[in-house]
Design an enzyme around this catalytic site. Structure first.
Site, PDB file in Angstrom:
ATOM      1  N   THR A  17     -58.168 -37.297  30.223  1.00 13.62           N
ATOM      2  CA  THR A  17     -58.871 -38.035  31.264  1.00 13.62           C
ATOM      3  C   THR A  17     -59.527 -37.064  32.268  1.00 13.62           C
ATOM      4  OG1 THR A  17     -57.274 -39.800  30.927  1.00 13.62           O
ATOM      5  CG2 THR A  17     -58.559 -39.965  32.911  1.00 13.62           C
TER       6      THR A  17
ATOM      7  N   SER B 146     -54.299 -49.657  31.745  1.00 13.16           N
ATOM      8  CA  SER B 146     -54.549 -48.249  32.094  1.00 13.16           C
ATOM      9  C   SER B 146     -53.640 -47.817  33.239  1.00 13.16           C
ATOM     10  CB  SER B 146     -56.006 -48.113  32.518  1.00 13.16           C
ATOM     11  OG  SER B 146     -56.258 -46.834  33.058  1.00 13.16           O
ATOM     12  N   SER B 147     -53.509 -46.511  33.406  1.00 14.94           N
ATOM     13  CA  SER B 147     -52.824 -45.959  34.590  1.00 14.94           C
ATOM     14  C   SER B 147     -53.796 -45.281  35.543  1.00 14.94           C
ATOM     15  CB  SER B 147     -51.776 -44.929  34.172  1.00 14.94           C
ATOM     16  OG  SER B 147     -50.785 -45.523  33.386  1.00 14.94           O
TER      17      SER B 147
HETATM   18  N1  GLY Z   1     -56.199 -43.233  29.160  1.00 18.03           N
HETATM   19  C1  GLY Z   1     -55.264 -43.163  30.177  1.00 18.03           C
HETATM   20  C2  GLY Z   1     -55.150 -44.413  30.979  1.00 18.03           C
HETATM   21  O1  GLY Z   1     -56.037 -45.231  30.922  1.00 18.03           O
HETATM   22  O2  GLY Z   1     -54.193 -44.606  31.650  1.00 18.03           O
END
Ligand code: GLY
Length: 570
Positions: free
Chosen positions: A378, A449-450
């Site tokens: 990310t 997602s985080s």
């Molecule tokens: N791809 C990491 C998230 O969306 O948390």
């Protein structure tokens, strides 16, 4: 002089004659237009520069955000890209608008709940992490088009120019890129076109060797020329669907045609009078962050010793992450009790279950234990101008280099975001996160997602921050927010030593040197299990201090980013 400085920390102040002049003008009732300044912090110097290039051409912070997002897709292909998605949190000062552009990937129409289960009903991690089945329908290109058309001053084609140039002319790769290539090499080398782009005759390329991405430049040009149709229809869409289907994936032209971003209201909360604005579902980031802060508000963290402080923060993290697994998912598909989860009285109840002399036993709340794997993934960037207009964007293709496959002829690396769904009830994803029915796979659903792009503000300061790091994103933003509350600067927030607990697995994960031996022993004596890991995260943070009219910015020393403040000529 107002200009750029070195790598990490920059601040600009009006001093001396300038301040005197402003004072005289203010008491005489005159006003002068202040020089426009902008702070940008991103994970790559070329992406930060792309933002300033567009600002100098008359762009606003939203045009700059388009330029930075697209540039990161080229120069940091391990973290985000046109084949991925993300969240752009915006604030517009003129009408006090806070809005989140949800460009999260969606499950294809042919996806189904059990698609990653083997004959024994167990999740097959290879399928959800590597290869075409792992890829959700991308949201990043649609997000860029929307951000530019609705909020920008400049044409999309102008804001995409720096990214197109970087893709065509190439850029020198750094150590971080090399490390992440090495981490995913066994996947990348299985597909000849992907290996031809990212490897050098099958070997890891040398530091500073040029990475050129000719097909990606062409795809960006299609987007620049035709907007959303340049990616989701026509030749690019056909190439994407052919490539995915040839490798056993489920995408169809209809999936691409139907993809739309959604504008959502961010979640907001407060901590000791500080306002928090953060990502709403389908990101769990804002809810978990606010729930943990609400729990902590019931204790005076400044009045306790450092061990108790860390213990209390860990206990708050455990409870908030546990609710994440129980309740959170895509609200277009399920009902989520968001108001309850971010309610201060609810947090008071959870806080009453916290003891200072021992940790809550794992059995207190049910769950399934699995070791987390994890990796750095990310990307995040933060932008603010001296009027307070701002963007916090966290963008992703999930694991480093996503699914490890480029769709032939497009230069687009596919994401492996499907792994963020809960494949089987209580099975853990690549970051060890568990989830239940709320986050089960369904056609066109967005995976939980985080990502936690966040604004934090008090009466004087406005902060914009976020970071990559999978499930640990939320705990990193939590620790940085607490550091903001303690009165510290962006330089300090990005440096905070990181520790993390997500309820399951049942341990505190901490960075090397993140906890002292004394702290480790003391936390163990409270019943905690601890596990050391590598230094993680790559936080990018900027701040406007309204009372001193000062911008500051910091890029995490764990990464290779650039934080910079610059005056924009008008
Ligand atoms: N791809 C990491 C998230 O969306 O948390």
């Amino acid at each position: 002089m107002l200009s750029s400085f070195g790598k990490q920390i920059k601040s600009v102040k009006y001093t001396g004659l300038a301040s005197l002049l402003l004072f005289v003008l203010s008491i005489t009732g005159c006003s002068i237009k202040q020089p426009r300044q902008v702070a940008i912090a991103s994970a790559h110097p070329l992406a930060t520069q792309a933002g300033f290039e567009i600002l100098q051409q008359g762009g606003n912070v939203y045009d700059a955000a388009v330029a930075v997002s697209a540039a990161l897709a080229v120069v940091e292909p391990s973290g985000s890209g046109l084949g991925g998605g993300g969240f752009w949190l915006l604030h517009r000062e003129s009408d006090d608008l806070d809005i989140m552009i949800d460009g999260r990937e969606k499950a294809p129409l042919a996806a189904h709940k059990d698609m990653f289960l083997n004959a024994q009903g167990e999740p097959n991690k290879q399928l959800s992490l590597n290869g075409m089945l792992a890829a959700g329908i991308p949201g990043m290109p649609a997000g860029l088009v929307h951000l530019s058309e609705k909020y920008g001053n400049l044409p999309l084609a102008t804001s995409l120019q720096p990214a197109i140039r970087y893709a065509e002319q190439g850029f020198p790769i750094g150590t971080r890129h090399q490390k992440l290539l090495s981490f995913r090499r066994n996947i990348l080398e299985q597909h000849s076109e992907t290996a031809d782009i990212f490897l050098a005759n099958g070997q890891l390329p040398a530091k500073n060797s040029l990475l050129k991405q000719a097909d990606l430049a062409q795809t960006l040009k299609q987007l620049a020329e035709k907007g959303q149709a340049g990616f989701y229809q026509g030749s690019v869409a056909h190439k994407l669907v052919n490539a995915v289907q040839q490798e056993g994936g489920l995408w169809t032209l209809e999936d691409l045609l139907k993809y739309q971003i959604v504008e959502r209201q961010p979640v907001s909360g407060s901590y000791q009078g500080i306002k928090i604005t953060s990502a709403s579902l389908p990101s769990s980031g804002g809810i978990v962050l606010i729930e943990a802060l609400n729990i902590l508000e019931n204790t005076d963290l400044e009045a306790v010793d450092d061990i108790t402080r860390k213990h209390l923060i860990v206990e708050a993290m455990r409870r908030a992450y546990h609710d994440r697994a129980l309740y959170l998912g895509d609200t277009d598909f399920i009902d989520v009790p968001v108001e309850r989860l971010i309610n201060k009285h609810y947090a008071q109840g959870l806080s009453s279950t916290i003891r200072t002399d021992k940790t809550l036993p794992k059995e207190y709340l049910t769950g399934h234990t699995q070791e987390e794997q994890g990796g750095r993934n990310t990307t995040h960037f933060s932008i603010i101008d001296n009027e307070g207009n701002r963007v916090a964007a966290t963008l992703s293709i999930n694991f480093p280099f996503g699914a490890g496959l480029v769709a032939s002829g497009t230069g687009v690396l596919l994401n492996n975001e499907m792994d963020d769904f809960a494949s089987a009830k209580n099975s853990a994803n690549g970051y060890g996160l568990v989830g239940g029915d709320a986050n089960a796979i369904a056609p066109e659903k967005r995976m939980l997602s985080s990502m936690t792009p966040t604004f934090v503000q008090d009466n004087e300061r406005i902060a914009v921050l976020g970071t990559p790091g999978g499930s640990r994103i939320i705990s990193m933003v939590l620790l940085a927010t607490l550091d903001f509350a303690a009165g510290n600067s962006p330089e300090s927030w990005v440096k905070v030593k990181r520790f993390h607990h997500q309820y399951i697995p049942n341990h505190i994960l901490y960075e090397k040197q993140g906890l002292s031996t004394e702290e480790i022993i003391s936390l163990q004596s409270l019943g905690h299990h601890l596990k050391q890991t590598y230094n993680y995260g790559n936080m990018q943070a900027v701040q406007l201090n309204k009372s001193t009219n000062t911008l500051s910015a910091a890029s995490d020393h764990r990464g290779e980013g650039l934080a910079k403040i610059q005056q924009i000529n008008e």
